[in-house]
Design a protein around this motif. Structure first.
Motif, PDB file in Angstrom:
ATOM      1  N   GLU A 138       0.822  -1.223   0.000  1.00 24.03           N
ATOM      2  CA  GLU A 138       0.000   0.000   0.000  1.00 24.03           C
ATOM      3  C   GLU A 138       0.854   1.271   0.000  1.00 24.03           C
ATOM      4  OE1 GLU A 138      -2.759  -0.746   3.195  1.00 24.03           O
ATOM      5  OE2 GLU A 138      -4.019  -2.026   1.914  1.00 24.03           O
ATOM      6  N   PRO A 139       1.949   1.333   0.788  1.00 20.26           N
ATOM      7  CA  PRO A 139       2.804   2.524   0.687  1.00 20.26           C
ATOM      8  C   PRO A 139       3.426   2.701  -0.705  1.00 20.26           C
ATOM      9  CG  PRO A 139       3.228   1.394   2.751  1.00 20.26           C
ATOM     10  CD  PRO A 139       2.322   0.498   1.941  1.00 20.26           C
ATOM     11  N   LEU A 140       3.815   1.594  -1.349  1.00 20.62           N
ATOM     12  CA  LEU A 140       4.376   1.702  -2.694  1.00 20.62           C
ATOM     13  C   LEU A 140       3.325   2.191  -3.687  1.00 20.62           C
ATOM     14  CD1 LEU A 140       6.822   1.285  -4.562  1.00 20.62           C
ATOM     15  CD2 LEU A 140       5.962  -1.035  -4.962  1.00 20.62           C
ATOM     16  N   ALA A 141       2.115   1.650  -3.588  1.00 23.62           N
ATOM     17  CA  ALA A 141       1.033   2.102  -4.475  1.00 23.62           C
ATOM     18  C   ALA A 141       0.755   3.586  -4.264  1.00 23.62           C
ATOM     19  CB  ALA A 141      -0.227   1.270  -4.238  1.00 23.62           C
ATOM     20  N   ALA A 142       0.756   4.035  -3.022  1.00 21.64           N
ATOM     21  CA  ALA A 142       0.531   5.452  -2.732  1.00 21.64           C
ATOM     22  C   ALA A 142       1.685   6.306  -3.267  1.00 21.64           C
ATOM     23  CB  ALA A 142       0.364   5.656  -1.232  1.00 21.64           C
ATOM     24  N   GLN A 143       2.899   5.859  -3.043  1.00 20.56           N
ATOM     25  CA  GLN A 143       4.084   6.582  -3.514  1.00 20.56           C
ATOM     26  C   GLN A 143       4.059   6.751  -5.034  1.00 20.56           C
ATOM     27  OE1 GLN A 143       7.671   4.475  -2.570  1.00 20.56           O
ATOM     28  NE2 GLN A 143       9.000   5.986  -3.506  1.00 20.56           N
ATOM     29  N   ARG A 144       3.557   5.762  -5.734  1.00 23.47           N
ATOM     30  CA  ARG A 144       3.510   5.814  -7.195  1.00 23.47           C
ATOM     31  C   ARG A 144       2.210   6.423  -7.713  1.00 23.47           C
ATOM     32  NH1 ARG A 144       5.830   0.539  -9.788  1.00 23.47           N
ATOM     33  NH2 ARG A 144       4.996   1.636 -11.584  1.00 23.47           N
ATOM     34  N   GLY A 145       1.350   6.907  -6.814  1.00 24.81           N
ATOM     35  CA  GLY A 145       0.114   7.559  -7.220  1.00 24.81           C
ATOM     36  C   GLY A 145      -0.942   6.600  -7.746  1.00 24.81           C
ATOM     37  N   LEU A 146      -0.914   5.353  -7.313  1.00 26.20           N
ATOM     38  CA  LEU A 146      -1.820   4.326  -7.829  1.00 26.20           C
ATOM     39  C   LEU A 146      -2.868   3.861  -6.817  1.00 26.20           C
ATOM     40  CD1 LEU A 146       0.936   2.155  -9.543  1.00 26.20           C
ATOM     41  CD2 LEU A 146      -0.660   3.747 -10.666  1.00 26.20           C
ATOM     42  N   ALA A 147      -2.789   4.341  -5.601  1.00 22.10           N
ATOM     43  CA  ALA A 147      -3.648   3.826  -4.526  1.00 22.10           C
ATOM     44  C   ALA A 147      -5.134   4.004  -4.805  1.00 22.10           C
ATOM     45  CB  ALA A 147      -3.281   4.481  -3.199  1.00 22.10           C
ATOM     46  N   ARG A 148      -5.498   5.010  -5.570  1.00 24.03           N
ATOM     47  CA  ARG A 148      -6.920   5.233  -5.874  1.00 24.03           C
ATOM     48  C   ARG A 148      -7.356   4.548  -7.163  1.00 24.03           C
ATOM     49  NH1 ARG A 148      -9.422   8.983  -2.674  1.00 24.03           N
ATOM     50  NH2 ARG A 148      -8.051  10.292  -1.425  1.00 24.03           N
ATOM     51  N   GLY A 149      -6.436   3.867  -7.806  1.00 28.95           N
ATOM     52  CA  GLY A 149      -6.738   3.171  -9.052  1.00 28.95           C
ATOM     53  C   GLY A 149      -7.388   1.816  -8.796  1.00 28.95           C
ATOM     54  N   PRO A 150      -7.708   1.093  -9.861  1.00 29.36           N
ATOM     55  CA  PRO A 150      -8.361  -0.219  -9.728  1.00 29.36           C
ATOM     56  C   PRO A 150      -7.598  -1.158  -8.797  1.00 29.36           C
ATOM     57  CG  PRO A 150      -8.335   0.474 -12.015  1.00 29.36           C
ATOM     58  CD  PRO A 150      -7.470   1.448 -11.255  1.00 29.36           C
ATOM     59  N   GLY A 151      -8.328  -1.686  -7.838  1.00 34.12           N
ATOM     60  CA  GLY A 151      -7.732  -2.616  -6.886  1.00 34.12           C
ATOM     61  C   GLY A 151      -6.700  -1.972  -5.982  1.00 34.12           C
ATOM     62  N   GLY A 152      -6.767  -0.660  -5.802  1.00 34.16           N
ATOM     63  CA  GLY A 152      -5.788   0.005  -4.946  1.00 34.16           C
ATOM     64  C   GLY A 152      -4.378  -0.037  -5.521  1.00 34.16           C
ATOM     65  N   GLY A 153      -4.287  -0.005  -6.841  1.00 33.03           N
ATOM     66  CA  GLY A 153      -3.001  -0.059  -7.527  1.00 33.03           C
ATOM     67  C   GLY A 153      -2.616  -1.454  -7.982  1.00 33.03           C
ATOM     68  N   ARG A 154      -3.419  -2.432  -7.623  1.00 32.29           N
ATOM     69  CA  ARG A 154      -3.088  -3.818  -7.968  1.00 32.29           C
ATOM     70  C   ARG A 154      -3.123  -4.074  -9.474  1.00 32.29           C
ATOM     71  NH1 ARG A 154      -5.066  -3.443  -3.173  1.00 32.29           N
ATOM     72  NH2 ARG A 154      -4.296  -4.749  -1.463  1.00 32.29           N
ATOM     73  N   ARG A 155      -4.016  -3.423 -10.193  1.00 35.22           N
ATOM     74  CA  ARG A 155      -4.092  -3.654 -11.639  1.00 35.22           C
ATOM     75  C   ARG A 155      -2.787  -3.253 -12.322  1.00 35.22           C
ATOM     76  NH1 ARG A 155      -8.999  -1.418 -14.865  1.00 35.22           N
ATOM     77  NH2 ARG A 155      -9.963  -3.238 -13.900  1.00 35.22           N
ATOM     78  N   VAL A 156      -2.348  -2.041 -12.083  1.00 33.00           N
ATOM     79  CA  VAL A 156      -1.130  -1.545 -12.730  1.00 33.00           C
ATOM     80  C   VAL A 156       0.096  -2.306 -12.234  1.00 33.00           C
ATOM     81  CG1 VAL A 156       0.399   0.458 -12.961  1.00 33.00           C
ATOM     82  CG2 VAL A 156      -2.075   0.745 -13.170  1.00 33.00           C
ATOM     83  N   LEU A 157       0.225  -2.457 -10.921  1.00 33.71           N
ATOM     84  CA  LEU A 157       1.406  -3.111 -10.372  1.00 33.71           C
ATOM     85  C   LEU A 157       1.418  -4.601 -10.687  1.00 33.71           C
ATOM     86  CD1 LEU A 157       1.694  -1.225  -6.966  1.00 33.71           C
ATOM     87  CD2 LEU A 157       2.981  -0.826  -9.082  1.00 33.71           C
ATOM     88  N   GLY A 158       0.251  -5.232 -10.736  1.00 32.20           N
ATOM     89  CA  GLY A 158       0.173  -6.652 -11.104  1.00 32.20           C
ATOM     90  C   GLY A 158       0.639  -6.870 -12.532  1.00 32.20           C
ATOM     91  N   ARG A 159       0.211  -6.013 -13.446  1.00 36.54           N
ATOM     92  CA  ARG A 159       0.639  -6.131 -14.843  1.00 36.54           C
ATOM     93  C   ARG A 159       2.133  -5.880 -14.986  1.00 36.54           C
ATOM     94  NH1 ARG A 159      -4.402  -2.927 -17.731  1.00 36.54           N
ATOM     95  NH2 ARG A 159      -5.907  -4.621 -17.517  1.00 36.54           N
ATOM     96  N   GLU A 160       2.629  -4.904 -14.259  1.00 45.74           N
ATOM     97  CA  GLU A 160       4.057  -4.601 -14.310  1.00 45.74           C
ATOM     98  C   GLU A 160       4.878  -5.785 -13.787  1.00 45.74           C
ATOM     99  OE1 GLU A 160       7.006  -1.430 -12.144  1.00 45.74           O
ATOM    100  OE2 GLU A 160       4.999  -0.725 -12.703  1.00 45.74           O
ATOM    101  N   ALA A 161       4.460  -6.346 -12.672  1.00 45.30           N
ATOM    102  CA  ALA A 161       5.177  -7.484 -12.082  1.00 45.30           C
ATOM    103  C   ALA A 161       5.135  -8.701 -12.995  1.00 45.30           C
ATOM    104  CB  ALA A 161       4.587  -7.823 -10.718  1.00 45.30           C
ATOM    105  N   ALA A 162       4.044  -8.880 -13.711  1.00 42.01           N
ATOM    106  CA  ALA A 162       3.881 -10.050 -14.582  1.00 42.01           C
ATOM    107  C   ALA A 162       4.916 -10.094 -15.705  1.00 42.01           C
ATOM    108  CB  ALA A 162       2.473 -10.089 -15.162  1.00 42.01           C
TER     109      ALA A 162
END
Length: 186
Positions: free
Chosen positions: A137-161
């Motif tokens: 959650e701190p990483l998602a917030a730091q990257r400005g993704l916390a308010r995005g789909p899944g609390g940043g999980r969509r963007v970060l999940g795709r990136e990690a994949a």
């Protein structure tokens, strides 16, 4: 091949699991595999996800269109979770059913595939029981993704994949183990 991933709660976990499984299956040579995250029924938590009768209903519902079922849950610091998953697997061993727990939370797999802040040590992330709250959650917030789909999980999940080999290397007991098992049955 059709794979149904069964999470505790697809509303957040689906954003992580779908891209990770698509990436994983591609790396094991299953480039045409179709990955779905079970959204109906919503299990809504670990207690429901570990009930064989709930899993049986899902298997019955999706049996004709699915070759591999994968239950993915958090370990949440429960030392006996793997043994419980082994018991559940034995109930459904003739249905192409696998179960895995992320060590400690599914968000750990995502973090394993990302470039982390310099002051974070991977050993600390991997050992923490509350990875979601202390790191993801701190990483998602730091990257400005916390308010995005899944609390940043969509963007970060795709990136990690895009870094499946790294996730397998950093998470050998859970993600790496699951990858080996999928290679064997897929």
């Amino acid at each position: 091949m059709n794979v149904l991933v069964i999470p505790e709660d697809p509303r957040r976990d689906g954003h992580i699991l779908r891209p990770l499984f698509k990436g994983l299956l591609q790396t094991v040579g299953k480039t045409r595999a179709h990955v779905r995250v079970c959204a109906h029924p919503v299990l809504g938590g670990i207690g429901e996800a570990l009930k064989p009768e709930r899993l049986s209903a899902i298997i019955e519902r999706y049996r004709g269109m699915t070759q591999v079922f994968v239950l993915c849950v958090d370990r949440d610091g429960e030392a006996g979770r793997r043994a419980r998953l082994d018991e559940i697997e034995s109930v459904f061993d003739d249905h192409g059913f696998l179960a895995e727990n992320a060590w400690e939370e599914l968000e750990t797999w995502v973090l394993a595939g990302l470039r982390l802040p310099r002051d974070w040590r991977w050993a600390d992330v991997r050992a923490d029981v509350q990875v979601k709250e202390r790191y993801f959650e701190p990483l998602a917030a730091q990257r400005g993704l916390a308010r995005g789909p899944g609390g940043g999980r969509r963007v970060l999940g795709r990136e990690a994949a895009r870094n499946i080999a790294t996730i397998r290397r950093k998470c050998p007991e859970d993600f790496g183990h699951l990858a080996e098992r999928l290679e064997a049955i897929a």
